[in-house]
Enzyme design. Sequence first.
Site, mmCIF file in Angstrom:
data_model
loop_
_atom_site.group_PDB
_atom_site.id
_atom_site.type_symbol
_atom_site.label_atom_id
_atom_site.label_comp_id
_atom_site.label_asym_id
_atom_site.label_seq_id
_atom_site.Cartn_x
_atom_site.Cartn_y
_atom_site.Cartn_z
ATOM 1 N N TYR A 1 -13.625 -48.950 41.608
ATOM 2 C CA TYR A 1 -13.911 -48.455 42.945
ATOM 3 C C TYR A 1 -15.190 -47.634 42.996
ATOM 4 O O TYR A 1 -15.728 -47.385 44.051
ATOM 5 C CB TYR A 1 -12.742 -47.588 43.439
ATOM 6 C CG TYR A 1 -12.368 -46.517 42.457
ATOM 7 C CD1 TYR A 1 -13.061 -45.322 42.413
ATOM 8 C CD2 TYR A 1 -11.343 -46.710 41.548
ATOM 9 C CE1 TYR A 1 -12.736 -44.351 41.501
ATOM 10 C CE2 TYR A 1 -11.001 -45.743 40.642
ATOM 11 C CZ TYR A 1 -11.696 -44.564 40.623
ATOM 12 O OH TYR A 1 -11.377 -43.598 39.711
ATOM 13 N N LEU B 1 -17.347 -38.103 34.932
ATOM 14 C CA LEU B 1 -16.087 -38.085 34.190
ATOM 15 C C LEU B 1 -15.628 -39.471 33.794
ATOM 16 O O LEU B 1 -15.016 -39.652 32.749
ATOM 17 C CB LEU B 1 -14.997 -37.410 35.034
ATOM 18 C CG LEU B 1 -15.235 -35.946 35.400
ATOM 19 C CD1 LEU B 1 -14.139 -35.451 36.310
ATOM 20 C CD2 LEU B 1 -15.323 -35.086 34.155
ATOM 21 N N ASP C 1 2.199 -45.682 42.369
ATOM 22 C CA ASP C 1 1.485 -45.796 41.094
ATOM 23 C C ASP C 1 1.825 -44.626 40.177
ATOM 24 O O ASP C 1 0.939 -44.025 39.565
ATOM 25 C CB ASP C 1 -0.023 -45.864 41.348
ATOM 26 C CG ASP C 1 -0.781 -46.417 40.142
ATOM 27 O OD1 ASP C 1 -0.132 -47.047 39.277
ATOM 28 O OD2 ASP C 1 -2.000 -46.223 40.049
ATOM 29 N N LYS D 1 -15.631 -43.996 35.149
ATOM 30 C CA LYS D 1 -16.082 -45.044 36.054
ATOM 31 C C LYS D 1 -14.968 -46.059 36.192
ATOM 32 O O LYS D 1 -14.318 -46.412 35.218
ATOM 33 C CB LYS D 1 -17.338 -45.715 35.503
ATOM 34 C CG LYS D 1 -18.009 -46.669 36.478
ATOM 35 C CD LYS D 1 -19.342 -47.150 35.917
ATOM 36 C CE LYS D 1 -20.274 -45.999 35.668
ATOM 37 N NZ LYS D 1 -21.592 -46.197 36.196
#
Length: 836
Positions: free
Chosen positions: A260, A255, A371, A257
């Site tokens: 992490y 999906l 976040d 990159k």
Amino acid sequence: MDHNSPKSRRSRKPEPKPDIYSTFVVHSDSDSDQGRDRDKRKAKPEEDENVDLYATMVYKGDSDGEGEEDDDDDSMLPPLLKRLPKDFGGGASLDYDDDDGDESGDFGTMIVKTDRSSHSKKNSPYSSKPRMGVSPRRRARGGDEESSDEEDEEEDDDDDDGDYGTFVVKSKDKKGKKKDKEIDMTTMGRAVASMQKSNFGGKTRKLDPSSSSSKLHGEDNRKMQQQNSKMSTTSLPDSITREDPTTKYEFLNELGKGSYGSVYKARDLKTSEIVAVKVISLTEGEEGYEEIRGEIEMLQQCNHPNVVRYLGSYQGEDYLWIVMEYCGGGSVADLMNVTEEALEEYQIAYICREALKGLAYLHSIYKVHRDIKGGNILLTEQGEVKLGDFGVAAQLTRTMSKRNTFIGTPHWMAPEVIQENRYDGKVDVWALGVSAIEMAEGLPPRSSVHPMRVLFMISIEPAPMLEDKEKWSLVFHDFVAKCLTKEPRLRPTAAEMLKHKFVERCKTGASAMSPKIEKSRQIRATMALQAQSVVAPSLEDTSTLGPKSSEELGITVPSKPPQNSTEAPLTSTLNRQHITGNTVLAGEGGDFGTMIVHGEDETEESDSRSQLVREKESSSSQFEGVPREFPGEELPDSWIHDKKKPPAIDLPVEASISQSMQASSSHEHRTKLHNIAGTQMEGGSDASGSTLKNETVGRKAFALQDKLWSIYAAGNTVPIPFLRATDISPIALLSENMIGGMQQDGNGTVAVEALQELFTSSDPQSKKGRRGQNEMPLPPSVYQRLTTSSSLMNLAQVLAYHRACYEEMPLQELQATQEQQTIQNLCDTLRTILRL
């Protein structure tokens, strides 16, 4: 001394730990004097066959020594996190995969035998603590006979006294053996190979018997094996299993990159449920691995319909796999990017209500998201709202950012976070208020400002508001104002915001988002078909485009890859449609997520080459003075991206010449300009004849652009927040004789020269000797604005004054730094007003 002796041993700093540990037993004597007893324990501790009391304690690193540091760390924690119980999230445990240097995870059990009898004349085979770092290693090598004899003697004593044994088992380092074989493998291939190299017979990891002492026999050996098994099963949290996830999930496609690792779409082989799997490389993030493991344990406790479910974690030797709920609707930010439309007020109210429910739950379990933004508010295919990308991903992002570049943007940060004050869950309420503006207008406030300057602006400026006062209801304006209260003590909590009329009167459900999700799905399907018709790569290359670009669970990505040869490859329509003329970094205005997925559905190589040639020709034609192909009224602007709609803005010829010449002063502006120039050169001056079908913007965006253009065309300026009144020195405005012999005449020669230097030089602090080599004449329109505006003349004159101070006065280092900052602020101000 009898009771303090174990504590005194623990308080001393342990020696560097060897790779292999063995049994050690500490005997204490209660009858001796304190000073003499300590000396004798260092020289020759006593031992007795008739021992009647054992004391067990856990030895973990330098516990007393680290206590002060822990207290300091606790004092720095936010108030919300300071209320956490000590064992919240699980304590540190033995980690067999950590480096030897990491002492936090290595601990065992130490048996203390207390001896209440008189001193024995026998010498003990045990020395004080320094033997911990020497004797076990020598025994493991088998190279010291005296050590072996002493160990045999201890085993005999053990048989008499009863069965007990203590040990710390640390597996051998296995990381250096497999580097060469995995260089050319993909992330998934390396992760699968790493899993298959591990032992997956169950949830326990088989320990190497050679890691324990080879001298243990009989009952001691059996005891040690039992303890080994016990420690290996409890060393990992229950949420992390040692099974191979490839045997339970079928991985469909990648999906996205990020820094992490990678995110994959997968299917549960038993239930056929679609899940998302994050594959994280542990070798790259070991310094924060303990925090990540503790976070995983806590995430297992999260159970709320508005929070993304974490379904489990799997650990290999070098990779951590995190399985979580799959949100097929993508993020709110991707939904707006694909449909090129902002959300309606009832949809915003529904999303805010559901997000507040999730935040109130997280705050009730002492969890702060940290976040919240449109890219992390996720939607299922049915329209349900989920909060994602927190906890493990956020901790990993913070860990990885220590060695990578700055990740993400600060547009959603609360003032107390930027000022490094203590904060709690109210920072999520602030971020939700910014996200509400993002959903209403397509972009967050100050989206066109450089992230580093945004940090400055959030701290000193008033809280942002909705721009269109008439479009939105009063309760929506009040909701945003309450969320964006700058003083944290006055800002409501998430539970209190749930009682606000804006969300309380919202009666819509998940069906409110269904039309948007369906429209987004259709657009993505069309994009995928167009990509397959233009390019013919393998299905794997195209599988990550179209419908999958927004499914990486909370990571905002540019949703629309380029479809035609005339399109700039990194342009995202909604991320550019509100960018105004004060853009400093044109290439960074709209990518707010922590991960960017670049599409590959570009046209054929011949078209790309011809486009590149056209771009070069158009850019060279612009910077020679007057553009060749542009009539004056159709010079493209840096924030106008509608190639289909006929231009509704008429620019004077003088202004168009000014624009084309000013473009040479900014590399970012030049890149944008010649990309659009290639488009119009191919299709003539009629921009409506181009084939950019996917780069149209709505009428609302153009209404805002027209409004901004009218402000600039009338000679007015927007407030410049980063220019302080103290930057304008009175002596620069009142004195006729400026320093350095610079004479100011009635025509403002000094100000014109300063503006000329600003127009020519890209470095505002370059010395005079370096300027003048590439000087270009000041455009007539800029000169006219300068001479007719007293404000611009004053600013330019002040810039000249500060430059003269910086170049000709003997300044100390601090004064020179302040002058440089003042010069930079003045240059930014003039560039913004004059749109250089």
